[in-house]
Design an enzyme around this catalytic site. Structure first.
Site, PDB file in Angstrom:
ATOM      1  N   LYS A  26     -55.964 -91.325  93.707  1.00  0.00           N
ATOM      2  CA  LYS A  26     -54.497 -91.430  93.679  1.00  0.00           C
ATOM      3  C   LYS A  26     -53.992 -91.770  92.277  1.00  0.00           C
ATOM      4  O   LYS A  26     -53.022 -91.192  91.812  1.00  0.00           O
ATOM      5  CB  LYS A  26     -54.012 -92.533  94.643  1.00  0.00           C
ATOM      6  CG  LYS A  26     -54.386 -92.326  96.087  1.00  0.00           C
ATOM      7  CD  LYS A  26     -53.716 -93.367  96.969  1.00  0.00           C
ATOM      8  CE  LYS A  26     -54.100 -94.789  96.664  1.00  0.00           C
ATOM      9  NZ  LYS A  26     -55.507 -95.154  96.995  1.00  0.00           N
ATOM     10  N   ARG A 140     -67.241 -96.912  89.214  1.00  0.00           N
ATOM     11  CA  ARG A 140     -66.012 -96.996  88.411  1.00  0.00           C
ATOM     12  C   ARG A 140     -66.107 -98.127  87.390  1.00  0.00           C
ATOM     13  O   ARG A 140     -66.587 -99.207  87.700  1.00  0.00           O
ATOM     14  CB  ARG A 140     -64.835 -97.220  89.355  1.00  0.00           C
ATOM     15  CG  ARG A 140     -63.495 -97.148  88.666  1.00  0.00           C
ATOM     16  CD  ARG A 140     -62.455 -96.655  89.611  1.00  0.00           C
ATOM     17  NE  ARG A 140     -61.938 -97.711  90.455  1.00  0.00           N
ATOM     18  CZ  ARG A 140     -60.918 -97.549  91.288  1.00  0.00           C
ATOM     19  NH1 ARG A 140     -60.332 -96.372  91.405  1.00  0.00           N
ATOM     20  NH2 ARG A 140     -60.498 -98.537  92.018  1.00  0.00           N
ATOM     21  N   ARG A 173     -64.468-103.792  87.856  1.00  0.00           N
ATOM     22  CA  ARG A 173     -63.461-104.655  88.475  1.00  0.00           C
ATOM     23  C   ARG A 173     -64.104-105.446  89.612  1.00  0.00           C
ATOM     24  O   ARG A 173     -64.928-104.898  90.339  1.00  0.00           O
ATOM     25  CB  ARG A 173     -62.323-103.797  89.033  1.00  0.00           C
ATOM     26  CG  ARG A 173     -61.152-103.659  88.105  1.00  0.00           C
ATOM     27  CD  ARG A 173     -60.156-102.604  88.532  1.00  0.00           C
ATOM     28  NE  ARG A 173     -59.837-102.547  89.950  1.00  0.00           N
ATOM     29  CZ  ARG A 173     -59.026-101.632  90.496  1.00  0.00           C
ATOM     30  NH1 ARG A 173     -58.457-100.710  89.736  1.00  0.00           N
ATOM     31  NH2 ARG A 173     -58.781-101.620  91.780  1.00  0.00           N
TER      32      ARG A 173
END
Ligand code: AMP
Length: 229
Positions: A26, A140, A173
């Protein structure tokens, strides 16, 4: 006499909601669509991470929830969006990335903008198989300075683990780690997926296959936005 002048229509406003689980792409597609449509991308995740980095009261409140992969309280998000959409740059449209994520937020948003505008909204539900989501999220990496994202296999940085733009050390993250990812996906299933039915009957709703190269997904989005699909 017939007026031969071409009809002058105002440019259509691009107002978009992105649904879809974490890792569906997204953020990437929202950024590209925003640049294409010359409207801002409004990412609640980015706004909250900026608040955490700046050490504001909001940041202190939401930090522990985000690290765990839990959703932040609806009222906070509705307030943040209400204020952001008053910005001059949002007058001609905006791409919402990460909001709404619950029925309560969707209702709050509808109260904010009205039913007519909700009907005009383009809602993209980007679908990707669960195994691929896990692969994307676990690989990621993120630049804490400019919030750019990379992927260890699909989109590695030019220099080993350093941001191409900032030169900053890339990190994983906290909420991309395994336990938090499981919670984010569960939150999605329980609280965000019901928005698919909510918007299917209310807005210009499109289900988009996100398990393709980003360029192919983007082409489809622009075709839809131009009314060619
Ligand atoms: P994102 O970058 O969109 O994946 O968002 C990261 C995290 O920010 C989420 O896991 C939530 O903790 C929080 N967050 C972002 N947007 C919302 C929202 N609309 N409602 C609740 N929490 C949110």
């Amino acid at each position: 006499m017939v007026d031969a002048r071409p009809e002058v229509r105002p440019a259509p406003r691009l107002r978009v909601i992105f649904l879809g689980p974490p890792g569906a792409g997204k953020g990437t597609q929202a950024a590209r669509l925003a640049a294409w449509g010359k409207v801002p991308r409004v990412s609640t995740g980015d706004m909250l991470r900026e608040a955490i980095a700046a050490g504001t009261d909001l940041g202190r409140q939401v930090g522990p929830l985000m690290e765990k992969g839990s959703l932040v309280p609806d009222e906070l998000l509705i307030g943040i969006i209400q204020e952001r959409l008053l910005g001059k740059d949002c007058r001609n449209g905006y791409i919402l990335d990460g909001f709404p994520r619950t029925l309560r937020q969707a209702q709050g948003f509808e109260t904010m903008v009205g039913g007519d505008l909700t009907e005009e909204m383009l809602v993209f539900d980007v679908e990707v198989p669960r195994s691929e989501l896990l692969r994307r999220l676990s690989g990621r990496r993120w630049c804490p300075t400019c919030q750019s994202t990379y992927h260890v296999d699909n989109k590695p940085p030019r220099a080993d683990m350093l941001c191409d733009r900032e030169g900053a050390q890339l990190i994983q993250r906290e909420d991309d780690k395994e336990v938090a990812v499981a919670r984010r996906l569960a939150e999605y299933d329980e609280r965000t997926a019901p928005l698919i039915d909510y918007y299917r009957g209310r807005s210009r709703f499109f289900r988009v296959n996100g398990y393709r190269p980003p360029d192919a997904v983007f082409q489809e989005l622009t075709r839809i936005a131009e009314g060619r699909a």
